[in-house]
Write a protein that holds these residues in place. Structure first.
Motif, PDB file in Angstrom:
ATOM      1  N   UNK A 317       0.877  -1.160   0.000  1.00  0.00           N
ATOM      2  CA  UNK A 317       0.000   0.000   0.000  1.00  0.00           C
ATOM      3  C   UNK A 317       0.917   1.213   0.000  1.00  0.00           C
ATOM      4  N   UNK A 318       1.003   2.030  -1.025  1.00  0.00           N
ATOM      5  CA  UNK A 318       0.031   2.230  -2.103  1.00  0.00           C
ATOM      6  C   UNK A 318       0.311   1.524  -3.446  1.00  0.00           C
ATOM      7  N   UNK A 319       1.293   0.632  -3.564  1.00  0.00           N
ATOM      8  CA  UNK A 319       1.570   0.029  -4.872  1.00  0.00           C
ATOM      9  C   UNK A 319       0.351  -0.688  -5.451  1.00  0.00           C
ATOM     10  N   UNK A 320      -0.460  -1.273  -4.563  1.00  0.00           N
ATOM     11  CA  UNK A 320      -1.642  -2.018  -4.983  1.00  0.00           C
ATOM     12  C   UNK A 320      -2.581  -1.160  -5.840  1.00  0.00           C
ATOM     13  N   UNK A 321      -2.689   0.134  -5.496  1.00  0.00           N
ATOM     14  CA  UNK A 321      -3.693   0.965  -6.157  1.00  0.00           C
ATOM     15  C   UNK A 321      -3.366   1.149  -7.648  1.00  0.00           C
ATOM     16  N   UNK A 322      -2.149   1.644  -8.018  1.00  0.00           N
ATOM     17  CA  UNK A 322      -1.844   1.710  -9.454  1.00  0.00           C
ATOM     18  C   UNK A 322      -1.796   0.337 -10.126  1.00  0.00           C
ATOM     19  N   UNK A 323      -1.324  -0.700  -9.408  1.00  0.00           N
ATOM     20  CA  UNK A 323      -1.246  -2.032 -10.032  1.00  0.00           C
ATOM     21  C   UNK A 323      -2.638  -2.551 -10.384  1.00  0.00           C
ATOM     22  N   UNK A 324      -3.580  -2.430  -9.455  1.00  0.00           N
ATOM     23  CA  UNK A 324      -4.923  -2.955  -9.747  1.00  0.00           C
ATOM     24  C   UNK A 324      -5.637  -2.100 -10.785  1.00  0.00           C
ATOM     25  N   UNK A 325      -5.289  -0.810 -10.874  1.00  0.00           N
ATOM     26  CA  UNK A 325      -5.891  -0.006 -11.943  1.00  0.00           C
ATOM     27  C   UNK A 325      -5.428  -0.493 -13.307  1.00  0.00           C
ATOM     28  N   UNK A 326      -4.225  -1.047 -13.360  1.00  0.00           N
ATOM     29  CA  UNK A 326      -3.702  -1.543 -14.638  1.00  0.00           C
ATOM     30  C   UNK A 326      -4.164  -2.968 -14.948  1.00  0.00           C
ATOM     31  N   UNK A 327      -4.633  -3.701 -13.947  1.00  0.00           N
ATOM     32  CA  UNK A 327      -4.997  -5.103 -14.167  1.00  0.00           C
ATOM     33  C   UNK A 327      -6.257  -5.212 -15.019  1.00  0.00           C
ATOM     34  N   UNK A 328      -6.145  -5.913 -16.148  1.00  0.00           N
ATOM     35  CA  UNK A 328      -7.311  -6.181 -16.996  1.00  0.00           C
ATOM     36  C   UNK A 328      -7.980  -7.485 -16.604  1.00  0.00           C
ATOM     37  N   UNK A 329      -7.185  -8.455 -16.161  1.00  0.00           N
ATOM     38  CA  UNK A 329      -7.698  -9.798 -15.830  1.00  0.00           C
ATOM     39  C   UNK A 329      -8.677  -9.744 -14.667  1.00  0.00           C
ATOM     40  N   UNK A 330      -9.418 -10.841 -14.486  1.00  0.00           N
ATOM     41  CA  UNK A 330     -10.426 -10.955 -13.435  1.00  0.00           C
ATOM     42  C   UNK A 330      -9.733 -11.341 -12.121  1.00  0.00           C
ATOM     43  N   UNK A 331      -9.689 -10.392 -11.193  1.00  0.00           N
ATOM     44  CA  UNK A 331      -8.950 -10.619  -9.948  1.00  0.00           C
ATOM     45  C   UNK A 331      -9.517 -11.793  -9.143  1.00  0.00           C
ATOM     46  N   UNK A 332     -10.829 -11.969  -9.166  1.00  0.00           N
ATOM     47  CA  UNK A 332     -11.438 -13.055  -8.397  1.00  0.00           C
ATOM     48  C   UNK A 332     -11.013 -14.401  -8.980  1.00  0.00           C
ATOM     49  N   UNK A 333     -11.061 -14.503 -10.306  1.00  0.00           N
ATOM     50  CA  UNK A 333     -10.605 -15.726 -10.974  1.00  0.00           C
ATOM     51  C   UNK A 333      -9.154 -16.018 -10.609  1.00  0.00           C
ATOM     52  N   UNK A 334      -8.339 -14.965 -10.616  1.00  0.00           N
ATOM     53  CA  UNK A 334      -6.906 -15.119 -10.327  1.00  0.00           C
ATOM     54  C   UNK A 334      -6.700 -15.594  -8.885  1.00  0.00           C
ATOM     55  N   UNK A 335      -7.379 -14.962  -7.959  1.00  0.00           N
ATOM     56  CA  UNK A 335      -7.179 -15.321  -6.548  1.00  0.00           C
ATOM     57  C   UNK A 335      -7.676 -16.738  -6.264  1.00  0.00           C
ATOM     58  N   UNK A 336      -8.819 -17.091  -6.835  1.00  0.00           N
ATOM     59  CA  UNK A 336      -9.326 -18.463  -6.645  1.00  0.00           C
ATOM     60  C   UNK A 336      -8.341 -19.473  -7.219  1.00  0.00           C
ATOM     61  N   UNK A 337      -7.808 -19.191  -8.403  1.00  0.00           N
ATOM     62  CA  UNK A 337      -6.850 -20.107  -9.031  1.00  0.00           C
ATOM     63  C   UNK A 337      -5.628 -20.277  -8.126  1.00  0.00           C
ATOM     64  N   UNK A 338      -5.181 -19.186  -7.509  1.00  0.00           N
ATOM     65  CA  UNK A 338      -4.027 -19.278  -6.603  1.00  0.00           C
ATOM     66  C   UNK A 338      -4.340 -20.197  -5.423  1.00  0.00           C
ATOM     67  N   UNK A 339      -5.534 -20.052  -4.841  1.00  0.00           N
ATOM     68  CA  UNK A 339      -5.860 -20.889  -3.678  1.00  0.00           C
ATOM     69  C   UNK A 339      -6.038 -22.350  -4.079  1.00  0.00           C
ATOM     70  N   UNK A 341      -4.156 -23.782  -6.385  1.00  0.00           N
ATOM     71  CA  UNK A 341      -2.876 -24.307  -6.862  1.00  0.00           C
ATOM     72  C   UNK A 341      -2.803 -24.460  -8.364  1.00  0.00           C
ATOM     73  N   UNK A 342      -3.616 -23.697  -9.105  1.00  0.00           N
ATOM     74  CA  UNK A 342      -3.532 -23.814 -10.568  1.00  0.00           C
ATOM     75  C   UNK A 342      -3.671 -22.463 -11.274  1.00  0.00           C
ATOM     76  N   UNK A 343      -2.802 -21.555 -10.924  1.00  0.00           N
ATOM     77  CA  UNK A 343      -2.834 -20.231 -11.557  1.00  0.00           C
ATOM     78  C   UNK A 343      -2.325 -20.331 -13.000  1.00  0.00           C
ATOM     79  N   UNK A 344      -3.176 -19.954 -13.936  1.00  0.00           N
ATOM     80  CA  UNK A 344      -2.805 -19.933 -15.344  1.00  0.00           C
ATOM     81  C   UNK A 344      -2.292 -18.518 -15.662  1.00  0.00           C
ATOM     82  N   UNK A 345      -1.016 -18.389 -16.086  1.00  0.00           N
ATOM     83  CA  UNK A 345      -0.455 -17.053 -16.312  1.00  0.00           C
ATOM     84  C   UNK A 345      -1.266 -16.218 -17.309  1.00  0.00           C
ATOM     85  N   UNK A 346      -2.029 -16.895 -18.188  1.00  0.00           N
ATOM     86  CA  UNK A 346      -2.782 -16.128 -19.192  1.00  0.00           C
ATOM     87  C   UNK A 346      -3.932 -15.342 -18.561  1.00  0.00           C
TER      88      UNK A 346
END
Ligand code: AMP
Ligand code: GLY
Length: 454
Positions: A317-339, A341-346
């Protein structure tokens, strides 16, 4: 008609209570924390079509203005958080700050079968103990400053006297980002040892001190999304830790940030991840503690190459704010994939635009400051194209936004390049009024100078 699905004796059918991961296409999410980072997380999570219900605890004026439900459980109340997550039947917990992670929120949630986007208590020691982090870096072969660790003031004193300044003195435990003294003189170094070990200014966090060689160079942050076995880098970011322009004044939690940082371009992210993140992930997995969540390396770009200053086990904090503004991908999909154990880089896609956030703080921060100052011009600021005002320390009372912390807002803008993002962010900042506030006027200048080749 079809008969009900069968299941082994005594177990509920798959997909019901017994199922560890939600099968539903929709997800109920609990975000923990009250800062600008958490407002940004909530803002991004709400953009996901997967998220059907969202709660933040305790949240702030910004999350309230956005209509997000809040609870009143504090980030250090692990049992209270577990109770809340169960009552609300959440499918994913997202801790913002380090404290709940260091206290074992992920272990607690996982025991209850609730996925949590963050590392377990063992892995969280990477941030919770400087010594743990240094030891792991050594074992994993990650470049970092030379260091020594001490349990008593006398031996720390004789080491300081022997080595001489400059030295960096660090309280081992969590000290809200204030446990580090960069001592330019031997006298300063001795004073820092005494303050930490004799006067206990950081309490238990100062039972051990780590003393490091002082590195010179420019700092940059590399944050990676981790699913236990693999790590996917986010674009680079640069924080501004000093309170005042020109990196003067006391260290703060961060007075502004931007992404990407030209000193660590996209073309070098993979190489840097191989150097400072993947060896750590591999080592922890080898100790049966797969790291899930965000692993953040604070780097110093020295003339001998990049070296790790610290790890954080969460978004900055505050790096999260500009980073998430740039994120196009679906953050929920990404976080679920991380939990899972199968995060797809795409899944991890970003806009090539730059983003820059300026923190508006209360006069006196990082020391003592007043609360309850009325803030106006927020709508006008957001009418600027590409601008989002994230609230850090605010509350919403009787139709008014009031300051309620040291860092109050993080005014963040997307732009075509760093200069454009900077212009937009400052135009928005200038539309906001708050008595007894201040902000740095040079966020992004280092990056712009890089781009201009100076
Ligand atoms: P840390 O919490 O370890 O990141 O330290 C906070 C800040 O102290 C860093 O962002 C650096 O500006 C500074 N710092 C930490 N370690 C060193 C070091 N070994 N040499 C120079 N500066 C350091
Ligand atoms: N901005 C630095 C941190 O979050 O630790």
């Amino acid at each position: 008609s079809k008969s009900a699905p069968t299941s082994p004796a005594g177990l509920p059918p798959a997909g019901e209570a017994f199922c560890f991961f939600p099968r539903r296409k929709t997800v109920r999410i609990l975000v923990i924390g009250s800062g600008g980072r958490e407002h940004a997380l909530v803002w991004k999570i709400r953009q996901s079509p997967l998220c059907t219900d969202l709660i933040v605890t305790p949240g702030n004026g910004g999350t309230q203005l956005d209509g997000v439900r809040s609870a009143d459980v504090k980030p250090d109340d692990i049992l209270g958080l577990l109770k809340l997550a169960r009552e609300e039947k959440v499918d994913l917990v997202v801790p913002g700050p380090e404290l709940p992670l260091v206290l074992g929120i992920t272990d607690a949630m996982n025991v209850a079968g609730i996925p949590c986007f963050g590392p377990d208590r063992y892995c969280a020691q990477l941030e919770g103990s400087k010594y743990f982090a240094k030891d792991l870096m050594k074992k994993a072969g990650v470049p970092t400053a030379e260091c020594a660790v001490f349990n008593d003031a006398e031996s720390a004193h004789s080491f300081v006297a022997h080595r001489g300044a400059p030295l960096v003195i660090k309280a081992d435990g969590l000290a809200a980002g204030k446990g580090v003294v960069v001592a330019r003189t031997t006298e300063e170094a001795l004073q820092a040892v005494d303050a930490i070990m004799k006067d206990h200014v950081f309490g238990d966090a100062g039972r051990q001190v780590v003393i490091e060689e002082c590195l010179e160079g420019e700092e940059v942050s590399l944050l990676c999304l981790c699913d236990g076995l693999s790590a996917v880098p986010l674009p680079s970011a640069q924080d501004h830790k000093a309170a005042y322009d020109g990196d003067k004044g006391p260290n703060t939690g961060g007075m502004g940030a931007y992404s990407p940082a030209p000193i660590l371009p996209d073309s070098e992210l993979e190489k840097m991840t191989d150097l400072v993140i993947r060896p750590v992930i591999k080592h922890l997995a080898g100790e049966n503690h797969p790291f899930v969540g965000v692993l953040y390396a604070g780097l110093m770009m020295t003339k001998d190459g990049p070296k790790v200053l610290e790890y954080n086990v969460r978004f900055g904090d505050p790096e999260c704010q500009p980073l998430l503004m740039r994120l196009d991908g679906d953050l929920v999909k990404i976080m679920l994939a991380c939990t899972r154990g199968n995060l797809d880089p795409s899944l991890v896609t970003f806009t090539p635009k730059s983003a820059l956030g300026v923190v508006v703080a209360a006069e006196g921060y990082p020391g003592s400051y007043d609360r309850g100052m009325p803030i106006t011009g927020l709508k006008e600021a957001e009418s600027e194209d590409g601008v989002k005002v994230f609230h850090s320390g605010t509350k919403f009372r009787d139709g008014q936004v009031l300051s309620d912390g040291g860092r109050v807002l993080c005014v963040t803008a997307l732009g075509d390049g760093l200069k454009d993002a900077q212009d937009r962010a400052y135009r928005a900042v200038n539309r906001i009024t708050m008595p007894k506030s201040f902000h740095r006027t040079d966020i992004g200048m280092k990056g712009i100078r890089h781009l201009e080749g100076k």
